[in-house]
Write a protein that holds these residues in place. Structure first.
Motif, PDB file in Angstrom:
ATOM      1  N   THR A 344      35.065  29.086  34.714  1.00 11.85           N
ATOM      2  CA  THR A 344      35.962  29.911  33.912  1.00 11.85           C
ATOM      3  C   THR A 344      35.410  31.315  33.695  1.00 11.85           C
ATOM      4  N   TYR A 345      34.116  31.433  33.394  1.00 14.97           N
ATOM      5  CA  TYR A 345      33.556  32.696  32.943  1.00 14.97           C
ATOM      6  C   TYR A 345      32.707  33.422  33.986  1.00 14.97           C
ATOM      7  N   ASN A 346      32.588  32.830  35.182  1.00 14.52           N
ATOM      8  CA  ASN A 346      31.776  33.485  36.209  1.00 14.52           C
ATOM      9  C   ASN A 346      32.142  32.904  37.574  1.00 14.52           C
ATOM     10  N   TRP A 347      33.451  32.854  37.857  1.00 15.35           N
ATOM     11  CA  TRP A 347      33.943  32.214  39.074  1.00 15.35           C
ATOM     12  C   TRP A 347      33.659  33.097  40.282  1.00 15.35           C
ATOM     13  N   THR A 348      33.120  32.493  41.328  1.00  8.84           N
ATOM     14  CA  THR A 348      32.729  33.255  42.513  1.00  8.84           C
ATOM     15  C   THR A 348      33.385  32.711  43.764  1.00  8.84           C
ATOM     16  N   PRO A 349      34.059  33.537  44.533  1.00 12.66           N
ATOM     17  CA  PRO A 349      34.547  33.088  45.834  1.00 12.66           C
ATOM     18  C   PRO A 349      33.562  33.473  46.923  1.00 12.66           C
ATOM     19  N   PRO A 350      33.201  32.600  47.819  1.00 14.34           N
ATOM     20  CA  PRO A 350      33.563  31.189  47.886  1.00 14.34           C
ATOM     21  C   PRO A 350      32.465  30.307  47.347  1.00 14.34           C
ATOM     22  N   GLU A 351      31.339  30.900  46.892  1.00 13.94           N
ATOM     23  CA  GLU A 351      30.230  30.092  46.406  1.00 13.94           C
ATOM     24  C   GLU A 351      30.279  30.028  44.886  1.00 13.94           C
ATOM     25  N   GLY A 352      29.592  29.078  44.320  1.00 12.84           N
ATOM     26  CA  GLY A 352      29.597  28.974  42.871  1.00 12.84           C
ATOM     27  C   GLY A 352      30.394  27.773  42.412  1.00 12.84           C
ATOM     28  N   ALA A 353      30.635  27.696  41.126  1.00 12.00           N
ATOM     29  CA  ALA A 353      31.198  26.485  40.533  1.00 12.00           C
ATOM     30  C   ALA A 353      32.643  26.255  40.939  1.00 12.00           C
ATOM     31  N   GLY A 354      32.894  25.125  41.555  1.00  9.04           N
ATOM     32  CA  GLY A 354      34.251  24.642  41.740  1.00  9.04           C
ATOM     33  C   GLY A 354      35.087  25.382  42.756  1.00  9.04           C
ATOM     34  N   GLN A 355      34.480  26.220  43.618  1.00  9.06           N
ATOM     35  CA  GLN A 355      35.301  27.025  44.502  1.00  9.06           C
ATOM     36  C   GLN A 355      36.063  26.178  45.516  1.00  9.06           C
ATOM     37  N   PHE A 356      35.490  25.043  45.920  1.00 10.66           N
ATOM     38  CA  PHE A 356      36.168  24.209  46.895  1.00 10.66           C
ATOM     39  C   PHE A 356      37.292  23.399  46.256  1.00 10.66           C
ATOM     40  N   HIS A 357      37.381  23.466  44.944  1.00 11.92           N
ATOM     41  CA  HIS A 357      38.475  22.813  44.234  1.00 11.92           C
ATOM     42  C   HIS A 357      39.460  23.851  43.716  1.00 11.92           C
ATOM     43  N   GLY A 358      39.391  25.046  44.249  1.00 12.60           N
ATOM     44  CA  GLY A 358      40.355  26.074  43.881  1.00 12.60           C
ATOM     45  C   GLY A 358      39.925  26.915  42.694  1.00 12.60           C
ATOM     46  N   MET A 359      40.870  27.687  42.176  1.00 16.01           N
ATOM     47  CA  MET A 359      40.612  28.584  41.054  1.00 16.01           C
ATOM     48  C   MET A 359      41.294  28.053  39.795  1.00 16.01           C
ATOM     49  N   PRO A 360      40.528  27.803  38.721  1.00 10.09           N
ATOM     50  CA  PRO A 360      41.139  27.323  37.479  1.00 10.09           C
ATOM     51  C   PRO A 360      42.138  28.330  36.922  1.00 10.09           C
ATOM     52  N   LEU A 361      43.156  27.831  36.269  1.00  6.54           N
ATOM     53  CA  LEU A 361      44.175  28.716  35.701  1.00  6.54           C
ATOM     54  C   LEU A 361      43.671  29.499  34.499  1.00  6.54           C
ATOM     55  N   ASP A 362      42.534  29.076  33.930  1.00 11.54           N
ATOM     56  CA  ASP A 362      42.003  29.790  32.768  1.00 11.54           C
ATOM     57  C   ASP A 362      40.823  30.689  33.139  1.00 11.54           C
ATOM     58  N   VAL A 363      40.673  31.039  34.426  1.00  9.54           N
ATOM     59  CA  VAL A 363      39.547  31.873  34.838  1.00  9.54           C
ATOM     60  C   VAL A 363      39.608  33.230  34.131  1.00  9.54           C
ATOM     61  N   LYS A 364      38.443  33.720  33.697  1.00 12.25           N
ATOM     62  CA  LYS A 364      38.384  34.974  32.939  1.00 12.25           C
ATOM     63  C   LYS A 364      37.534  36.033  33.630  1.00 12.25           C
ATOM     64  N   VAL A 365      36.628  35.613  34.495  1.00 13.49           N
ATOM     65  CA  VAL A 365      35.751  36.547  35.200  1.00 13.49           C
ATOM     66  C   VAL A 365      35.648  36.107  36.654  1.00 13.49           C
ATOM     67  N   VAL A 366      35.843  37.062  37.579  1.00 14.61           N
ATOM     68  CA  VAL A 366      35.619  36.810  38.999  1.00 14.61           C
ATOM     69  C   VAL A 366      34.412  37.629  39.424  1.00 14.61           C
ATOM     70  N   HIS A 367      33.441  36.969  40.031  1.00 16.82           N
ATOM     71  CA  HIS A 367      32.166  37.597  40.403  1.00 16.82           C
ATOM     72  C   HIS A 367      32.107  37.737  41.924  1.00 16.82           C
ATOM     73  N   PHE A 368      32.101  38.982  42.408  1.00 15.98           N
ATOM     74  CA  PHE A 368      32.117  39.251  43.849  1.00 15.98           C
ATOM     75  C   PHE A 368      30.689  39.394  44.360  1.00 15.98           C
ATOM     76  N   LYS A 369      29.971  38.303  44.340  1.00 11.51           N
ATOM     77  CA  LYS A 369      28.569  38.339  44.762  1.00 11.51           C
ATOM     78  C   LYS A 369      28.454  38.529  46.272  1.00 11.51           C
ATOM     79  N   GLY A 370      27.287  39.031  46.679  1.00 11.16           N
ATOM     80  CA  GLY A 370      26.963  39.101  48.099  1.00 11.16           C
ATOM     81  C   GLY A 370      27.924  39.939  48.898  1.00 11.16           C
ATOM     82  N   SER A 371      28.484  39.345  49.964  1.00  9.06           N
ATOM     83  CA  SER A 371      29.296  40.095  50.911  1.00  9.06           C
ATOM     84  C   SER A 371      30.755  40.216  50.477  1.00  9.06           C
ATOM     85  N   ARG A 372      31.065  39.877  49.229  1.00 13.31           N
ATOM     86  CA  ARG A 372      32.459  39.933  48.758  1.00 13.31           C
ATOM     87  C   ARG A 372      32.798  41.237  48.041  1.00 13.31           C
TER      88      ARG A 372
END
Length: 406
Positions: A344-372
């Motif tokens: 919810t508070y530090n969602w990262t595509p595609p690595e990080g918590a729960g990315q292979f299960h999609g994006m939660p509807l209550d996500v508040k922060v998207v973190h563009f780490k690395g090559s994103r």
């Protein structure tokens, strides 16, 4: 066929029955290969062959310089963003940015940022081959960092317009910003690439010391602080953290990762005197562990390893709690630490918590780490054109697994 009348002609033509289909298959393969290879003119090759000096070729990493959409993870799962193309079929749960947090406390985002103006990379950036184009803008390497910083600020100003942004930087770093509610605060230290993560914690501690001095001179409204990387997009009001959880001093984000469950790119500190004092003591302990145990990882991950060491050194702490994406509070070394799920508070595509299960509807922060990081600029451009944050999140979700050219 008349051409094959007679047994001699039949023997001559018979092999063609097997050869011609093979020739057509080869021709079709070459045509398909040409179609597949055509996007390569839009890609940059990072060839690291012979870099070890032993003559052995190494893997070539290719990054795209344009958005590449793939399948959206989480299709059909409950409470996950569902997309058709880049259109959201369901809406994320966002607060209205025009209504500030009801408690009335201020929020300030604090990030560490520097420009390496004198590096060899920066000096070569005038070459057209070193320019990267996103939308209608072209960026040199230093300009890319500035573009990311500006988008970081833009998202905050759209989603949390009453918040301030404080940029801690090297006094020698030469850059300027012309945005409202943004303060650049030089802090002495070692900002080399190899020591930047270590310096970041030192800068946070110095900032809290400065804040303590000002707090003794000020009365009235409290300002809470969110220390973050500059490659995040704030897409909902984070002031809710301080309203919903009244008893914490420091907040960290966690994921279900055995060796590195904590991410240092998001640390919240309650702005009361007690909160700042306890947060400072906590970060000082992290700094000591970092300096004594993880200097070999000083360029990357050392701070996260040190954070986890401090947390797990508490005998009563149960690391199994990181396996469930549910917030909880634990007393660690005299500080009340709030643990918030990265999902919810530090969602990262595609690595990080729960990315292979999609994006939660209550996500508040998207973190563009690395090559994103390029994707962060593309997302902002798309949001500007569509004004629909849920559609923008579909763009991120469907593009997040691609390595881009930043």
């Amino acid at each position: 066929m008349k051409a094959c009348v007679g047994w001699r002609r039949f023997l001559f033509c018979f092999p063609l029955i097997f050869i011609l289909p093979h020739l057509f298959s080869v021709l079709e393969l070459h045509q398909n290969q040409a179609v597949t290879d055509s996007p390569k003119e839009h890609m940059k090759k990072f060839d690291v062959q012979n870099s070890s000096g032993d003559g052995a070729p190494k893997k070539i990493t290719r990054k795209f310089d344009h958005l590449v959409l793939g399948p959206a993870a989480g299709e059909g799962l409950p409470n996950r963003l569902q997309c058709r193309g880049v259109k959201a079929l369901n809406k994320t749960h966002f607060s209205n940015p025009s209504h500030p947090s009801s408690v009335g406390d201020g929020i300030a985002f604090v990030t560490v940022f520097t420009i390496y103006n004198n590096s060899p990379d920066a000096l070569a950036d005038g070459k057209p081959s070193n320019l990267v184009t996103v939308g209608n803008a072209s960026y040199s390497k230093p300009e890319r960092s500035m573009a990311i910083l500006n988008v970081f600020i833009n998202f905050i100003q759209v989603r949390m317009p009453q918040s301030n942004v404080i940029i801690l930087t090297d006094p020698e770093s030469d850059f300027s910003l012309h945005q409202n509610r943004v303060t650049v605060l030089p802090i002495q230290g070692e900002y080399s690439r190899d020591k930047l993560m270590l310096q970041r914690i030192r800068s946070y501690i110095t900032f809290l010391d400065i804040r303590l001095e000002k707090l003794s001179q000020e009365q009235g409204r409290i300002t809470h602080f969110i220390f973050s990387d500059s490659d995040i997009a704030v897409i909902d009001d984070l002031g809710q953290i301080f309203e919903k959880y009244q008893d914490f001093h420091v907040a960290l984000t966690f994921r279900n990762n055995k060796d590195q469950p904590l991410n240092s790119g998001f640390i919240a500190v309650r702005g009361t005197r007690d909160g700042i004092l306890r947060a400072r003591t906590f970060l000082q302990k992290v700094l000591e562990v970092y300096s004594s145990k993880y200097m070999k990882a000083s360029r990357m991950l050392g701070d996260q390893l040190a954070l986890f060491w401090v947390i797990k050194s508490d005998a009563s702490f149960d690391a199994k709690r990181f396996s469930k994406a549910q917030a909880f509070i634990k007393e660690i070394g005299g500080a009340s630490v709030l643990f918030l799920p990265c999902a919810t508070y530090n969602w990262t595509p595609p690595e990080g918590a729960g990315q292979f299960h999609g994006m939660p509807l209550d996500v508040k922060v998207v973190h563009f780490k690395g090559s994103r990081k390029r994707l962060m600029l593309e997302a902002w451009n798309y949001f500007n054109s569509s004004a629909d944050i849920s559609d923008m999140l579909c763009l991120i979700l469907k593009s997040g697994r691609t390595k881009y050219d930043f």
